[in-house]
Enzyme design. Sequence first.
Site, PDB file in Angstrom:
ATOM      1  N   GLY A 238       0.834  -1.193   0.000  1.00 39.86           N
ATOM      2  CA  GLY A 238       0.000   0.000   0.000  1.00 39.86           C
ATOM      3  C   GLY A 238       0.865   1.237   0.000  1.00 39.86           C
ATOM      4  CB  SER A 239      -0.012   4.743   0.522  1.00 40.36           C
ATOM      5  OG  SER A 239      -0.628   4.730   1.787  1.00 40.36           O
ATOM      6  CD  GLU A 260       6.996  -5.695  -1.998  1.00 40.25           C
ATOM      7  OE1 GLU A 260       7.446  -4.746  -2.687  1.00 40.25           O
ATOM      8  OE2 GLU A 260       7.562  -6.785  -1.902  1.00 40.25           O
ATOM      9  CB  CYS A 294       3.588   0.588  -6.809  1.00 42.14           C
ATOM     10  SG  CYS A 294       3.753  -1.106  -7.403  1.00 42.14           S
TER      11      CYS A 294
HETATM   12  P1  NAD Z   1      -3.420   2.383   1.280  1.00 40.02           P
HETATM   13  O1  NAD Z   1      -2.161   2.534   2.029  1.00 40.02           O
HETATM   14  O2  NAD Z   1      -4.460   3.436   1.420  1.00 40.02           O
HETATM   15  O3  NAD Z   1      -4.147   1.012   1.711  1.00 40.02           O
HETATM   16  C1  NAD Z   1      -3.473  -0.219   1.695  1.00 40.02           C
HETATM   17  C2  NAD Z   1      -4.102  -1.123   2.746  1.00 40.02           C
HETATM   18  O4  NAD Z   1      -3.936  -0.540   4.033  1.00 40.02           O
HETATM   19  C3  NAD Z   1      -5.604  -1.317   2.559  1.00 40.02           C
HETATM   20  O5  NAD Z   1      -5.916  -2.653   2.883  1.00 40.02           O
HETATM   21  C4  NAD Z   1      -6.199  -0.348   3.561  1.00 40.02           C
HETATM   22  O6  NAD Z   1      -7.472  -0.749   4.015  1.00 40.02           O
HETATM   23  C5  NAD Z   1      -5.181  -0.417   4.679  1.00 40.02           C
HETATM   24  N1  NAD Z   1      -5.163   0.763   5.551  1.00 40.02           N
HETATM   25  C6  NAD Z   1      -5.308   2.059   5.183  1.00 40.02           C
HETATM   26  N2  NAD Z   1      -5.193   2.859   6.282  1.00 40.02           N
HETATM   27  C7  NAD Z   1      -4.988   2.053   7.348  1.00 40.02           C
HETATM   28  C8  NAD Z   1      -4.791   2.257   8.755  1.00 40.02           C
HETATM   29  N3  NAD Z   1      -4.787   3.477   9.297  1.00 40.02           N
HETATM   30  N4  NAD Z   1      -4.591   1.178   9.542  1.00 40.02           N
HETATM   31  C9  NAD Z   1      -4.575  -0.053   9.017  1.00 40.02           C
HETATM   32  N5  NAD Z   1      -4.760  -0.315   7.696  1.00 40.02           N
HETATM   33  C10 NAD Z   1      -4.964   0.722   6.878  1.00 40.02           C
HETATM   34  O7  NAD Z   1      -3.023   2.151  -0.229  1.00 40.02           O
HETATM   35  P2  NAD Z   1      -3.991   1.978  -1.482  1.00 40.02           P
HETATM   36  O8  NAD Z   1      -4.554   3.316  -1.858  1.00 40.02           O
HETATM   37  O9  NAD Z   1      -4.945   0.850  -1.276  1.00 40.02           O
HETATM   38  O10 NAD Z   1      -2.946   1.508  -2.614  1.00 40.02           O
HETATM   39  C11 NAD Z   1      -2.213   2.399  -3.371  1.00 40.02           C
HETATM   40  C12 NAD Z   1      -0.814   2.559  -2.807  1.00 40.02           C
HETATM   41  O11 NAD Z   1      -0.174   1.301  -2.717  1.00 40.02           O
HETATM   42  C13 NAD Z   1       0.091   3.400  -3.688  1.00 40.02           C
HETATM   43  O12 NAD Z   1       0.932   4.187  -2.874  1.00 40.02           O
HETATM   44  C14 NAD Z   1       0.901   2.366  -4.445  1.00 40.02           C
HETATM   45  O13 NAD Z   1       2.121   2.844  -4.947  1.00 40.02           O
HETATM   46  C15 NAD Z   1       1.088   1.321  -3.387  1.00 40.02           C
HETATM   47  N6  NAD Z   1       1.357   0.007  -3.992  1.00 40.02           N
HETATM   48  C16 NAD Z   1       2.607  -0.542  -3.915  1.00 40.02           C
HETATM   49  C17 NAD Z   1       2.864  -1.761  -4.529  1.00 40.02           C
HETATM   50  C18 NAD Z   1       4.223  -2.421  -4.503  1.00 40.02           C
HETATM   51  O14 NAD Z   1       4.319  -3.596  -4.829  1.00 40.02           O
HETATM   52  N7  NAD Z   1       5.291  -1.744  -4.151  1.00 40.02           N
HETATM   53  C19 NAD Z   1       1.837  -2.398  -5.213  1.00 40.02           C
HETATM   54  C20 NAD Z   1       0.592  -1.797  -5.268  1.00 40.02           C
HETATM   55  C21 NAD Z   1       0.352  -0.594  -4.635  1.00 40.02           C
END
Ligand code: NAD
Length: 493
Positions: A238-239, A260, A294
């Site tokens: 995620g982010s 990641e 990403c």
């Molecule tokens: P996000 O960080 O908003 O969410 C990712 C996960 O974290 C989700 O399951 C979400 O429900 C959970 N989450 C969010 N806030 C939380 C909190 N406070 N406590 C616990 N869990 C929480 O990311 P997104 O918008 O779903 O995905 C996009 C991001 O992910 C982009 O930054 C992208 O670059 C990154 N990403 C990285 C890869 C990689 O392999 N490096 C792959 C895909 C996406």
Amino acid sequence: MTLSVAAERTTITTHFIDGRWTDVGGPTFPVFNPLDGEIVSESAAGGAIEAKAAVAAAAAAFPAWANLAPGARQMLFLKAADIVERRTEELVELMAVEGGASRAFSAFQIRLSAAMLRQAAGWGYLPAGDILRSDVPGRTATVTRKPLGVVAGFTPWNGAFYLAWRTFLLPMAFGNTTVIKPSELAPRSAGLVHAEILEEAGFPAGTFNVITHAPGAAAEIAEVFFESPAVRCINFTGSDKTARILGAQAGRALKRMVLELGGFNPVIILDDADLEESIRAVTFGAFLHQGQVCMNSRKVYVHSSLHDDFVSGLTARVEGLKIGDPRDPGVIIGPLIDDRAVEQIQVRVQDALDRGATLVTGGRANGRLYPPTILTHVPADAICATGADETFGPLLVIEAFDDAEAAFRASQNTPFGLSASIMTRDRARGLDLAARFDTGIIHINAPTMASEAALPVGGVKDSGWGRSGYYAIEDFTEVRLTTLSSEPGRYPF
Ligand code: NAD
């Protein structure tokens, strides 16, 4: 499991815990099609109770799964790969309505997922450790790789289908059991549909568990993961913003994490690059999935001798990409995930224009549909150009250079370190430059977005740590040292 409620034509999804679909009739939350806001499904709104039950189920299933014969595990993974391929049409539709993914992007994910399942199927047969020499007479030392226990995973909404496989199957292939918490924006394509597939393939109850939650409830579930002694690793995709919150919790709980995260992903087009190939690679690398991956390219540094032809060729190519409902097989550019994503791009384009940038193409939203957008002459302090933050959408900054060394140094001025590309006909020059990049991935003559199931994908710096493919053995196993002494010891006292 999904239940179709005929009267409302709404699908209700439930948690999957200990081999059972649970909680039909409990609280639910709506999941929307990003294109038009239509409700795609109602998902079970879980919390700490479900998270605890899922962790307990995974912990109970761990010893048998860890000790399952490699051949038995292999058959399960191979069967799951076949099911993924059999369900292709349905999965393409699901990824379109939940995540706005085009057919091209869904097909890419399905191919990668099946390939990764088939590769992981054989890992159980690889050597389980080493025998080391000891300086102590009569002692043998054996090093074995052991699974960790329960791995709890967070999956994102983007590239959800493939990334959720990565979250499930890499730990499971090395003998761990899993609990996945999919993104609330795409709970089926980010985890529940995987549970359907693993259940059909015959994976034992408790080896994989999925719990879904309404917006705002992720933290409650995360807390259970961090506080459960049975959970030995948190596998997060995620982010970087969320990773910082979870990383602080991991610090307090002393819990291992795989991260990641996002990237800024520069492309450097040297003066001897193949122009046509560069245009094709950047079109794909920057605009696959509307720039919501990403590894999408965010900034291109192109030699000034190629700049004008590159910009006009790229513009012609991206303007030919069909924009619309991703269920139309001809559409390449579907909707952005939500209004916030549209606003982020709009604000950043306006910021760059206010600072004097030139808008080459795109730049105007139609609802959630945002066309591929190219900016040139962007001042270094514009938000989209600094490299300090990921602009998660179809926005590409192009900058001309005369001095390749200066362009390279500028490209490294970012806290991220996920992927990068160099375009050149001179292989030695490409390899020399590649060796200096501070990224987890560097491609020569390929897009920044060039995933293969077997290759280790992962970042450095703020892009996280951990690698996919077989290299994930480092993340999801522990090294155990066993010694056997067959002679009396010599002790100082
Ligand atoms: P996000 O960080 O908003 O969410 C990712 C996960 O974290 C989700 O399951 C979400 O429900 C959970 N989450 C969010 N806030 C939380 C909190 N406070 N406590 C616990 N869990 C929480 O990311 P997104 O918008 O779903 O995905 C996009 C991001 O992910 C982009 O930054 C992208 O670059 C990154 N990403 C990285 C890869 C990689 O392999 N490096 C792959 C895909 C996406």
